[in-house]
Design an enzyme around this catalytic site. Sequence first.
Site: not given
Ligand code: M6R
Length: 613
Positions: A2, A27, A74, A100-101, A484, A488, A491, A507, A608
């Site tokens: 959050c 966030r 969040w 937040n937490g 990756e 992307k 996401e 496999h 994020k």
């Molecule tokens: O802030 P961080 O790099 O530790 O975050 C790690 C992951 O949460 C972050 O890379 C997440 O997978 C992203 N949404 C990827 O696009």
Amino acid sequence: MCGIVGYVGGRVATPLLINGLKRLEYRGYDSAGVAVWQPEALVIRKCVGRLSVLEQSLLAQPIAGTLGIGHTRWATHGEPNEVNSHPHTDCHGRIAVVHNGIIENYQELRAELQQQGHTFRSQTDTEVIPHLIEAELAAGAPSPEEAIRRALRRAKGAYALGILFHDQPGTMYAARCGSPLIVGVGPGEHFIASDVPAIVDQVRRVIYLNDGEVVVLRADSVAISRLDGTPVEAMIQAVTIAAEAVERAGFETFMLKEIHEQPRILRHLLARHEWQNGTVAMPDLALGAPYFRKLNRVMVVACGSAYHAGMYGKLLMEHLTSLAVETDLASEFRYRDPKIDPGTLVVAVSQSGETADTLASIRMAKTWGCKVLSICNVPGSTVARESDAVFFTEAGPEIGVAATKSFTAQLMAFALLSVFIGRARNEVGEAQAQELLVALRTVPDAIHYMLDRSADIRKLADKHHDGPSSLYLGRRFNYPTALEGALKNKEISYQHAEGYAAGEMKHGPIALINEYLPVICICTQTRDEVYAKMVSNMKEVEARHGRIIALATDGDVGMPQLTEDIIWVPPGRDEFSPLVNVVALQLLAYYAAQARGTDIDKPRNLAKSVTVE
Ligand code: M6R
């Protein structure tokens, strides 16, 4: 997860809260709320949905007042509805809290407080905090800050809190343990925020709070104490990022802006780590060549995209040094029994520097006597502060939820560190290191070239975005690139996507291949022995009528025989090809998401900064 903003000073609070929350929307964005002090009461306004709903509500019916706290949520405990939105209050609405937490022992605290007669309205863990503070005041705590300290000594878990009391005009309280919180210091005013970008256009000086600290803020004073009441001296630091860094600068989204920033960021990193005394310079690294000479082993820990960067780091370090390198997901690492000794360097990779699992892994590593080197993007973040040495990726604030520029900066960090460690251990000769550096210097231009091909990539995204699923295949250095690229895509476009090591296709995943499945094949490592293997895998996809989208090197004459859908990539060293290839995949995902009409900067369910487990 959050976002929190608070203000005390001489200006009207709510526009400042909304302005800050907008910059924290990455966030969390399922609901939002504010509490503002007014003589007759703490006035609370909450709205479900995006922050703009709250903003409209406040424009239609403004709340006056120069002391307030705000929150963008969040959801963890309780669905996103108005009752579960923050701020939460005590029984009588005299104490308002944003959080937040996660308060892990909230159920037992809630039961205890309910037995004492407290009435709860929400399903959240947060609501126990105002009630606990209320209970401590009723039990005789001599001041609000002491009631907060006593309450927090009972709370287990992670929190960043902003707190108002109706009987404390002109005073804002805040506390932190495990979730980020900073204080912004301005003339005759103070802010609290989850992150510097939230207030970067308002103040140029900040205090990074430490875990276990409680702060009392008035317009002209700051008083910090630990949970046991011991006073702490406030360390005020200058803000290093520019206000423009958190603007979209004419791009339609932050993500697109951040994709386009990559050449500049990588050029900057290369300039910071120029050739010097027979190796790449590491001007700010607190661990020097003698340490790396004695090192036995490296353990890389990270989450999400940063984990993919760590996988690449392992491959490159193994390639350029004789070190044994392992990479693990921080969320797995912290629960296994790794055989780690003080001779192991733990490398933590994190854009935000606040990821809960990565932080927990760092703390574990330190109990084993290991040194921790972090690759981190946010100065002042907890990861950066708790590490023995930090390689700052200096990519600037990343606002788009999907990691882009931070990811390529992490790859570059691993490339530079690998050369540096290889030189320190004399496993990379001076000439070889210079050659590697020359090759790295071509990467920013190669990325420019990819960006110039955006229109071609968009055409491919338009052609292939509509299916339910896609498969990404790569080998060796580009296996992490495949993972990756798939991450992307899922996401931001919400299309199911799987990244696979191409050699593993037979496999299992080969069963998925039919004429509807887009298979993105990364086949650019032309000098590597895996090139021919990758081509064979593509033929296997072709034989099953899969829709191949190839990433191929300019001049690869064989490729058009396999597919007409090719993203051409400029030639470069195989080891560094992921830095360029991933940009093509970021764009492919971006345009697919655009075609599917998603909210690219704020994809559903994602936050994020993952500050809870
Ligand atoms: O802030 P961080 O790099 O530790 O975050 C790690 C992951 O949460 C972050 O890379 C997440 O997978 C992203 N949404 C990827 O696009």
